[in-house]
Design an enzyme around this catalytic site. Structure first.
Site, PDB file in Angstrom:
ATOM      1  N   LYS A 194      -3.013   8.490   2.966  1.00 38.79           N
ATOM      2  CA  LYS A 194      -4.233   8.335   3.790  1.00 38.79           C
ATOM      3  C   LYS A 194      -3.992   8.850   5.217  1.00 38.79           C
ATOM      4  O   LYS A 194      -4.918   9.346   5.860  1.00 38.79           O
ATOM      5  CB  LYS A 194      -4.694   6.876   3.817  1.00 38.79           C
ATOM      6  CG  LYS A 194      -5.201   6.348   2.483  1.00 38.79           C
ATOM      7  CD  LYS A 194      -6.407   7.117   1.971  1.00 38.79           C
ATOM      8  CE  LYS A 194      -7.060   6.431   0.777  1.00 38.79           C
ATOM      9  NZ  LYS A 194      -8.000   7.329   0.063  1.00 38.79           N
ATOM     10  N   TYR A 234       0.843  -1.210   0.000  1.00 36.62           N
ATOM     11  CA  TYR A 234       0.000   0.000   0.000  1.00 36.62           C
ATOM     12  C   TYR A 234       0.876   1.257   0.000  1.00 36.62           C
ATOM     13  O   TYR A 234       0.531   2.298  -0.541  1.00 36.62           O
ATOM     14  CB  TYR A 234      -0.964  -0.037   1.190  1.00 36.62           C
ATOM     15  CG  TYR A 234      -2.166   0.863   1.032  1.00 36.62           C
ATOM     16  CD1 TYR A 234      -3.051   0.710  -0.044  1.00 36.62           C
ATOM     17  CD2 TYR A 234      -2.441   1.872   1.957  1.00 36.62           C
ATOM     18  CE1 TYR A 234      -4.155   1.533  -0.183  1.00 36.62           C
ATOM     19  CE2 TYR A 234      -3.556   2.696   1.825  1.00 36.62           C
ATOM     20  CZ  TYR A 234      -4.405   2.515   0.760  1.00 36.62           C
ATOM     21  OH  TYR A 234      -5.499   3.329   0.625  1.00 36.62           O
TER      22      TYR A 234
HETATM   23  P1  NAD Z   1     -12.396   4.096  -8.055  1.00 39.88           P
HETATM   24  O1  NAD Z   1     -11.296   3.885  -9.024  1.00 39.88           O
HETATM   25  O2  NAD Z   1     -13.743   3.639  -8.448  1.00 39.88           O
HETATM   26  O3  NAD Z   1     -12.480   5.637  -7.620  1.00 39.88           O
HETATM   27  C1  NAD Z   1     -11.359   6.484  -7.587  1.00 39.88           C
HETATM   28  C2  NAD Z   1     -11.819   7.793  -8.190  1.00 39.88           C
HETATM   29  O4  NAD Z   1     -10.785   8.783  -8.095  1.00 39.88           O
HETATM   30  C3  NAD Z   1     -12.163   7.662  -9.679  1.00 39.88           C
HETATM   31  O5  NAD Z   1     -13.478   8.093  -9.907  1.00 39.88           O
HETATM   32  C4  NAD Z   1     -11.174   8.604 -10.356  1.00 39.88           C
HETATM   33  O6  NAD Z   1     -11.729   9.239 -11.490  1.00 39.88           O
HETATM   34  C5  NAD Z   1     -10.929   9.589  -9.234  1.00 39.88           C
HETATM   35  N1  NAD Z   1      -9.738  10.404  -9.471  1.00 39.88           N
HETATM   36  C6  NAD Z   1      -8.447   9.986  -9.622  1.00 39.88           C
HETATM   37  N2  NAD Z   1      -7.655  11.035  -9.873  1.00 39.88           N
HETATM   38  C7  NAD Z   1      -8.455  12.147  -9.877  1.00 39.88           C
HETATM   39  C8  NAD Z   1      -8.235  13.528 -10.084  1.00 39.88           C
HETATM   40  N3  NAD Z   1      -7.016  14.013 -10.340  1.00 39.88           N
HETATM   41  N4  NAD Z   1      -9.294  14.386 -10.010  1.00 39.88           N
HETATM   42  C9  NAD Z   1     -10.532  13.905  -9.747  1.00 39.88           C
HETATM   43  N5  NAD Z   1     -10.812  12.607  -9.542  1.00 39.88           N
HETATM   44  C10 NAD Z   1      -9.779  11.736  -9.619  1.00 39.88           C
HETATM   45  O7  NAD Z   1     -11.913   3.347  -6.722  1.00 39.88           O
HETATM   46  P2  NAD Z   1     -12.524   3.318  -5.238  1.00 39.88           P
HETATM   47  O8  NAD Z   1     -11.908   2.130  -4.606  1.00 39.88           O
HETATM   48  O9  NAD Z   1     -13.989   3.470  -5.255  1.00 39.88           O
HETATM   49  O10 NAD Z   1     -11.827   4.586  -4.566  1.00 39.88           O
HETATM   50  C11 NAD Z   1     -12.547   5.624  -3.950  1.00 39.88           C
HETATM   51  C12 NAD Z   1     -11.882   6.020  -2.650  1.00 39.88           C
HETATM   52  O11 NAD Z   1     -12.010   4.962  -1.713  1.00 39.88           O
HETATM   53  C13 NAD Z   1     -10.387   6.293  -2.762  1.00 39.88           C
HETATM   54  O12 NAD Z   1     -10.051   7.382  -1.903  1.00 39.88           O
HETATM   55  C14 NAD Z   1      -9.772   5.023  -2.223  1.00 39.88           C
HETATM   56  O13 NAD Z   1      -8.459   5.203  -1.729  1.00 39.88           O
HETATM   57  C15 NAD Z   1     -10.744   4.734  -1.112  1.00 39.88           C
HETATM   58  N6  NAD Z   1     -10.714   3.377  -0.566  1.00 39.88           N
HETATM   59  C16 NAD Z   1     -10.775   2.304  -1.387  1.00 39.88           C
HETATM   60  C17 NAD Z   1     -10.735   1.041  -0.847  1.00 39.88           C
HETATM   61  C18 NAD Z   1     -10.784  -0.171  -1.736  1.00 39.88           C
HETATM   62  O14 NAD Z   1     -10.377  -1.240  -1.298  1.00 39.88           O
HETATM   63  N7  NAD Z   1     -11.300  -0.067  -2.953  1.00 39.88           N
HETATM   64  C19 NAD Z   1     -10.672   0.855   0.539  1.00 39.88           C
HETATM   65  C20 NAD Z   1     -10.639   1.975   1.356  1.00 39.88           C
HETATM   66  C21 NAD Z   1     -10.647   3.232   0.798  1.00 39.88           C
END
Ligand code: NAD
Length: 254
Positions: free
Chosen positions: A161, A154
């Site tokens: 984060k 990670y």
């Molecule tokens: P995802 O890929 O569906 O979403 C990530 C989003 O970030 C996308 O819509 C992308 O367009 C956007 N993004 C990236 N760069 C950008 C920029 N410069 N400007 C605007 N938007 C931008 O994946 P996800 O897993 O739904 O991620 C959403 C959030 O959840 C993130 O912060 C991720 O770290 C967090 N998260 C994910 C997990 C997991 O296991 N999937 C767990 C905990 C937290």
């Protein structure tokens, strides 16, 4: 209908696997009005049908690393809605090269990019949208356990984060006097586009299934329901917190 009459801006839907999509679905079921950001044409093509599917009011471009786009987004939302009740920040990015191997190998540019997109963007959005936020408004951001403990591969995203979670606490003080709340939701691992960049993600999912108190992984619906609580008046005095939605995994020792 816990969100009836509330206008919710959603940053971070990429497709129907996105955590922000799961949150938006639950928000819709609870009566929220929705609008969606996108970055780039490819994402726009996926977000527009999702906006229609969920009865959203409009979509708008917003690359969170670009101050001019953030300001233009705030101006557009002011024209369309006047005010905002909920902001969902569900945005993160790091180079794939920085999501495996040793953290020590992170480059300066890789560090800057990950921290900019994944942590500073929350500050930028809060600043740009602060004048539009109604008293009682709620800001939510998505975080992960890798902020607090070392999760293999990670790496720089864990450090981003950690900055994000600390920002939640500092922003809670800045926004609190106006009655605006801000909290982090720490989701367990979910297979999404962003997660596909993390080496060995499948092993993390298997580990949670075996070792979390509930012996299962979480879904975007699980996260969405917790988001409804944090966005609604049910959590009217909750701010500066990080709430885990992770089948209880974070309580485990050995
Ligand atoms: P995802 O890929 O569906 O979403 C990530 C989003 O970030 C996308 O819509 C992308 O367009 C956007 N993004 C990236 N760069 C950008 C920029 N410069 N400007 C605007 N938007 C931008 O994946 P996800 O897993 O739904 O991620 C959403 C959030 O959840 C993130 O912060 C991720 O770290 C967090 N998260 C994910 C997990 C997991 O296991 N999937 C767990 C905990 C937290």
């Amino acid at each position: 209908m816990l969100l009836a009459g509330k206008k919710a801006l959603i940053f971070g839907v990429a497709n129907n696997k996105s955590i922000a999509y799961g949150i938006s679905k639950e928000f819709k079921d609870h009566g929220a009005q929705l609008a969606f950001s996108y970055v780039g044409e490819a994402i726009q093509k996926r977000v527009e049908p999702i906006c229609q599917e969920l009865g959203g009011d409009f979509t708008f471009p917003c690359d969170v690393t670009d101050d001019a786009q953030v300001a233009a987004a705030a101006e557009m939302v002011r024209e369309k809605w006047g005010t905002v009740d909920v902001i969902v920040h569900s945005v993160a990015f790091a180079h794939r090269d920085d999501l495996h191997g040793r953290y020590i190998d992170t480059t300066r540019d890789g560090f800057k990019l990950a921290l900019d997109v994944s942590a500073y963007s929350l500050v930028a959005l809060c600043k740009a949208f602060e004048p539009l936020l109604n008293p009682g408004a709620s800001v939510l951001t998505m975080t992960y356990y890798g902020a607090q403990k070392v999760i293999t591969n990670y790496n720089v995203m864990g450090v981003a984060k950690a900055a994000l979670e600390a920002s939640v606490r500092y922003l809670a003080v800045d926004l609190g006097a106006k009655g605006v709340r801000i909290n982090g939701l720490s989701a367990g691992p979910i297979k999404t586009l962003a997660a596909s960049g993390i080496s060995g993600f499948k092993q993390i999912l298997d580990h949670i299934e075996e070792h979390s108190p509930m012996r299962r992984n979480v879904t975007t619906e699980d996260v969405g329901r917790a988001a409804v609580f944090l966005a609604s008046d049910l959590s009217s005095a909750v701010t500066g917190e990080v709430m885990f939605v992770d089948s209880g995994y974070n309580v485990m020792g050995i």
